[in-house]
Design an enzyme around this catalytic site. Structure first.
Site, PDB file in Angstrom:
ATOM      1  NE  ARG A 185       6.802 -15.586 -13.044  1.00 14.57           N
ATOM      2  CZ  ARG A 185       7.864 -14.869 -13.223  1.00 14.57           C
ATOM      3  NH1 ARG A 185       8.381 -13.958 -12.246  1.00 14.57           N
ATOM      4  NH2 ARG A 185       8.667 -15.109 -14.260  1.00 14.57           N
ATOM      5  CE  LYS A 204       3.306   6.394   3.018  1.00 17.06           C
ATOM      6  NZ  LYS A 204       3.869   7.738   2.658  1.00 17.06           N
ATOM      7  CE  LYS A 248       1.501   8.736   9.754  1.00 16.68           C
ATOM      8  NZ  LYS A 248       2.808   9.238   9.349  1.00 16.68           N
ATOM      9  CD  GLU A 300       3.047  13.234  10.575  1.00 16.89           C
ATOM     10  OE1 GLU A 300       3.580  12.162   9.793  1.00 16.89           O
ATOM     11  OE2 GLU A 300       2.076  13.648  10.403  1.00 16.89           O
ATOM     12  CG  ASP A 353       5.496  14.770   7.679  1.00 11.33           C
ATOM     13  OD1 ASP A 353       6.006  13.649   6.999  1.00 11.33           O
ATOM     14  OD2 ASP A 353       4.299  14.853   7.422  1.00 11.33           O
TER      15      ASP A 353
END
Length: 301
Positions: free
Chosen positions: A120, A153, A185, A218, A245
């Site tokens: 697994r 992410k 950002k 950004e 962006d």
């Protein structure tokens, strides 16, 4: 041991077609041990203990149950080696190769108990990595001549594994984390009091600390792009990339990436490569006929 020395953590040289990305603190061996430990708990595999003779040997085959790009072969070997170094693994495909539904692309031979215990964890890694690699390959092909990048992410604890799968699929890695690239950002810009102020603060920080690394900023509008270009035209800066962006980054999908790639941008980043991945269906099945023959010979069946 850090992932910068991944070649020393038990990956057989023949299986390492694509090296994992470097990371100063990430330890692949510890990640594997944690995955095995959370599965085994404090008792081990009670079903195996009840049903499978300890010394019984079998052969199990990897089967692709859908078309895609296989990834995680080198990591699977690390898992098998961690569970039982005596297991023998053979592959008919390498990381990054195409597989089709119904294809047997590898096998493992040895103690049945060890194979089932590892099964697994091996499949969890391989199915996720293969899903990422499959989508990355499709996105990278569609994005040309631009290069496809992932984002941060990723699944918690699997940052390097997810980004490794992107490399196997033909993508490139964006920054590994917060430490290896400056990425300015919207929150940084707001806190610093504007784009120019944020860029100047970064340039000053890097110079004061004698650091050399990529700097990305950004931008959300053409006005902000012009502000960045104006800043860069008036002083020496470490700036290397301007992110557009939601112009050429953000909400990037397989349906939109080709059009973006034709726009003249150099890179396209997509969080969907890792945060919304669909696992590739792969199974590992014991050869029951062989197992029965071995069992009869050893008087265990």
């Amino acid at each position: 041991m850090s992932a910068t020395a991944t070649r020393n953590v038990g990956i057989p040289a023949g299986s390492l077609v694509v090296k994992p990305p470097a990371h100063p603190t990430y330890d692949l061996k510890s990640v594997i041990q944690l995955a095995l430990s959370e599965d085994a708990g404090d008792r081990g595999d009670v079903t195996c203990q009840a049903t499978i003779p300890v010394e019984m040997e079998v052969e199990a085959h990897f089967l692709a149950k859908e078309d895609g790009i296989v990834a995680g072969i080198a990591l699977a070997e690390m898992v098998f080696n961690e569970v039982d170094p005596s297991l023998k693994v053979e592959w008919y495909r390498n990381d990054g190769d195409s597989v089709h539904k119904g294809l047997q692309f590898g096998k493992v031979h040895g103690r049945a108990h060890s194979i089932v215990v590892a099964e697994r964890v091996v499949l969890n890694f391989m199915q996720r990595m293969s899903g990422i690699a499959t989508l990355t390959k499709a996105m990278a092909d569609a994005a040309r001549p631009a290069c496809i990048l992932e984002t941060r992410k990723t699944a918690p604890g699997l940052r390097l594994v997810d980004k490794w799968a992107v490399l196997i699929g033909g993508g490139q890695n964006h920054r590994m984390g917060l430490f290896d690239m400056v990425m300015i950002k919207d929150n940084h810009i707001s806190t610093a009091g504007g784009t120019a102020n944020a860029l100047k603060a970064v340039d000053d920080y890097l110079e004061q600390n004698n650091l050399q690394m990529g700097v990305e900023v950004e931008t959300r509008t053409l006005e902000e792009v012009n502000q960045v270009l104006q800043y860069a035209s008036t002083r020496k800066t470490a700036l290397t990339r301007i992110m557009l962006d939601n112009m050429a980054s953000g909400n990037v999908t397989l349906d939109t990436v080709n059009k973006i790639g034709q726009s003249g941008v150099t890179y396209i980043s997509s969080g969907a490569l890792t945060h919304s991945v669909k696992a590739l269906d792969i199974s590992l099945k014991i050869d029951t006929k062989l197992a029965l023959e071995v069992g009869k010979r050893t008087k265990r069946a």
